[in-house]
Design an enzyme around this catalytic site. Structure first.
Site, PDB file in Angstrom:
ATOM      1  N   GLU A 101      10.961  42.297  59.351  1.00 52.74           N
ATOM      2  CA  GLU A 101      10.633  41.816  58.007  1.00 52.74           C
ATOM      3  C   GLU A 101      10.145  42.957  57.138  1.00 52.74           C
ATOM      4  O   GLU A 101       9.555  43.914  57.640  1.00 52.74           O
ATOM      5  CB  GLU A 101       9.495  40.776  58.102  1.00 52.74           C
ATOM      6  CG  GLU A 101       9.955  39.336  57.949  1.00 52.74           C
ATOM      7  CD  GLU A 101      10.228  38.939  56.493  1.00 52.74           C
ATOM      8  OE1 GLU A 101      10.690  39.793  55.704  1.00 52.74           O
ATOM      9  OE2 GLU A 101       9.977  37.772  56.161  1.00 52.74           O
ATOM     10  N   ASP A 102      10.373  42.850  55.841  1.00 53.99           N
ATOM     11  CA  ASP A 102       9.842  43.868  54.934  1.00 53.99           C
ATOM     12  C   ASP A 102       8.327  43.713  54.803  1.00 53.99           C
ATOM     13  O   ASP A 102       7.581  44.657  54.918  1.00 53.99           O
ATOM     14  CB  ASP A 102      10.526  43.794  53.552  1.00 53.99           C
ATOM     15  CG  ASP A 102      10.536  42.388  52.946  1.00 53.99           C
ATOM     16  OD1 ASP A 102      10.018  41.439  53.575  1.00 53.99           O
ATOM     17  OD2 ASP A 102      11.070  42.229  51.839  1.00 53.99           O
ATOM     18  N   ASP A 105       3.407  38.161  54.164  1.00 52.50           N
ATOM     19  CA  ASP A 105       2.523  37.793  53.056  1.00 52.50           C
ATOM     20  C   ASP A 105       1.791  36.497  53.423  1.00 52.50           C
ATOM     21  O   ASP A 105       0.832  36.519  54.192  1.00 52.50           O
ATOM     22  CB  ASP A 105       3.396  37.667  51.804  1.00 52.50           C
ATOM     23  CG  ASP A 105       2.614  37.486  50.522  1.00 52.50           C
ATOM     24  OD1 ASP A 105       1.509  38.044  50.421  1.00 52.50           O
ATOM     25  OD2 ASP A 105       3.093  36.796  49.608  1.00 52.50           O
ATOM     26  N   PHE A 154       1.189  43.362  44.487  1.00 54.67           N
ATOM     27  CA  PHE A 154       2.625  43.110  44.514  1.00 54.67           C
ATOM     28  C   PHE A 154       3.359  44.445  44.500  1.00 54.67           C
ATOM     29  O   PHE A 154       3.152  45.269  43.622  1.00 54.67           O
ATOM     30  CB  PHE A 154       3.065  42.257  43.330  1.00 54.67           C
ATOM     31  CG  PHE A 154       4.468  41.754  43.506  1.00 54.67           C
ATOM     32  CD1 PHE A 154       4.744  40.659  44.300  1.00 54.67           C
ATOM     33  CD2 PHE A 154       5.527  42.428  42.905  1.00 54.67           C
ATOM     34  CE1 PHE A 154       6.049  40.226  44.505  1.00 54.67           C
ATOM     35  CE2 PHE A 154       6.846  41.991  43.096  1.00 54.67           C
ATOM     36  CZ  PHE A 154       7.097  40.891  43.893  1.00 54.67           C
ATOM     37  N   ARG A 167      14.841  47.674  44.679  1.00 59.20           N
ATOM     38  CA  ARG A 167      14.948  47.814  46.142  1.00 59.20           C
ATOM     39  C   ARG A 167      15.276  49.253  46.546  1.00 59.20           C
ATOM     40  O   ARG A 167      15.013  49.669  47.669  1.00 59.20           O
ATOM     41  CB  ARG A 167      16.058  46.901  46.681  1.00 59.20           C
ATOM     42  CG  ARG A 167      15.757  45.409  46.555  1.00 59.20           C
ATOM     43  CD  ARG A 167      16.736  44.620  47.411  1.00 59.20           C
ATOM     44  NE  ARG A 167      16.803  43.209  47.073  1.00 59.20           N
ATOM     45  CZ  ARG A 167      15.962  42.274  47.546  1.00 59.20           C
ATOM     46  NH1 ARG A 167      15.021  42.597  48.386  1.00 59.20           N
ATOM     47  NH2 ARG A 167      16.102  41.018  47.176  1.00 59.20           N
TER      48      ARG A 167
HETATM   49  P1  IMP Z   1       5.777  34.987  53.016  1.00 64.20           P
HETATM   50  O1  IMP Z   1       6.630  33.850  53.469  1.00 64.20           O
HETATM   51  O2  IMP Z   1       4.818  34.577  51.949  1.00 64.20           O
HETATM   52  O3  IMP Z   1       5.101  35.754  54.129  1.00 64.20           O
HETATM   53  O4  IMP Z   1       6.702  35.964  52.209  1.00 64.20           O
HETATM   54  C1  IMP Z   1       7.521  36.843  52.783  1.00 64.20           C
HETATM   55  C2  IMP Z   1       8.539  37.280  51.762  1.00 64.20           C
HETATM   56  O5  IMP Z   1       8.049  37.241  50.420  1.00 64.20           O
HETATM   57  C3  IMP Z   1       8.884  38.730  51.994  1.00 64.20           C
HETATM   58  O6  IMP Z   1       9.929  38.834  52.927  1.00 64.20           O
HETATM   59  C4  IMP Z   1       9.272  39.189  50.613  1.00 64.20           C
HETATM   60  O7  IMP Z   1      10.630  38.920  50.373  1.00 64.20           O
HETATM   61  C5  IMP Z   1       8.444  38.366  49.684  1.00 64.20           C
HETATM   62  N1  IMP Z   1       7.248  39.118  49.237  1.00 64.20           N
HETATM   63  C6  IMP Z   1       5.966  38.892  49.580  1.00 64.20           C
HETATM   64  N2  IMP Z   1       5.141  39.780  49.009  1.00 64.20           N
HETATM   65  C7  IMP Z   1       5.929  40.607  48.289  1.00 64.20           C
HETATM   66  C8  IMP Z   1       5.658  41.762  47.469  1.00 64.20           C
HETATM   67  O8  IMP Z   1       4.530  42.245  47.285  1.00 64.20           O
HETATM   68  N3  IMP Z   1       6.745  42.349  46.898  1.00 64.20           N
HETATM   69  C9  IMP Z   1       8.007  41.887  47.066  1.00 64.20           C
HETATM   70  N4  IMP Z   1       8.305  40.822  47.830  1.00 64.20           N
HETATM   71  C10 IMP Z   1       7.263  40.187  48.437  1.00 64.20           C
HETATM   72 MG    MG Z   2      12.060  39.337  52.331  1.00 66.76          MG
END
Ligand code: IMP
Ligand code: MG
Length: 184
Positions: A101-102, A105, A154, A167
């Site tokens: 995963e990138d 969050d 962010f 990206r």
């Molecule tokens: P989660 O389900 O809230 O953990 O979100 C995961 C996904 O939200 C990541 O794979 C990103 O695509 C996106 N995301 C969360 N935080 C950021 C950020 O700071 N910048 C860009 N994308 C984010």
């Molecule tokens: Mg993502």
């Protein structure tokens, strides 16, 4: 650089630091799975750059696949709903799977994906996340391999986007956008 106005951006993690850390994570994976094959699954699209760099530093028998999910519909906020947009190409039964995963969050995406993948009976299932924002967590998920733990900001670059842009940046940048920012 074609990114927000200067007062709205700053570098959080430089490319050299990312390169070094990706190598360290890859070496850890190489040690942990010594003599075995690992199957990396990239979560599209954000993880594609991290996965490409990571897999080239892993000194094992490897294979890769991708899965696409939607969680963040538009802009910066999570809708909280996860949907598979593109499924895996092949079975993961009896494989050592590392979900790449990138950024971790709220954990909603990962929590959902781990549930889906566990049902497919991999031999092992681990998570590698380039970035981790623990203060945002809603679901109690943890990554086994974390590149950088970061504050609640962010970020874009190195695969991460804001409404599909940025990206391609080589460093990770913080965007300071108004709280009510909509799609640019
Ligand atoms: P989660 O389900 O809230 O953990 O979100 C995961 C996904 O939200 C990541 O794979 C990103 O695509 C996106 N995301 C969360 N935080 C950021 C950020 O700071 N910048 C860009 N994308 C984010
Ligand atoms: Mg993502």
């Amino acid at each position: 650089m074609p990114i927000a106005r200067p007062e709205e951006r700053e570098i959080l993690i430089r490319r050299a630091a990312i390169e070094k850390r990706v190598r360290e994570v890859a070496h850890r994976i190489t040690r942990d799975f010594k003599g075995q094959r690992v199957h990396l699954i990239g979560v599209l699209k954000g993880a594609c750059i991290f996965l490409s760099d990571l897999v080239r530093e892993i000194d094992l028998d490897t294979s890769i696949d991708f899965i696409a999910v939607s969680s963040y519909g538009r802009g910066k906020e999570s809708s909280g709903q996860v949907r598979v947009l593109k499924d895996l190409d092949s079975s993961i039964a009896d494989l050592n799977v590392i979900l790449v995963e990138d950024i971790l969050d709220t954990g909603l995406t990962l929590n959902y994906l781990l549930r889906v993948l566990r049902q497919r009976r991999p031999k092992t299932l681990r998570v590698a996340a380039l970035l981790d924002k623990p203060s945002r967590r809603i679901k109690p998920v943890k990554a086994d391999y974390v590149g950088f733990t970061m504050p609640n900001k962010f970020v874009v670059g190195y695969g991460l986007d804001y409404s599909e842009r940025y990206r391609n940046l080589k460093d990770v940048w913080v965007l300071h956008l108004p709280a009510d920012a909509k799609e640019p």
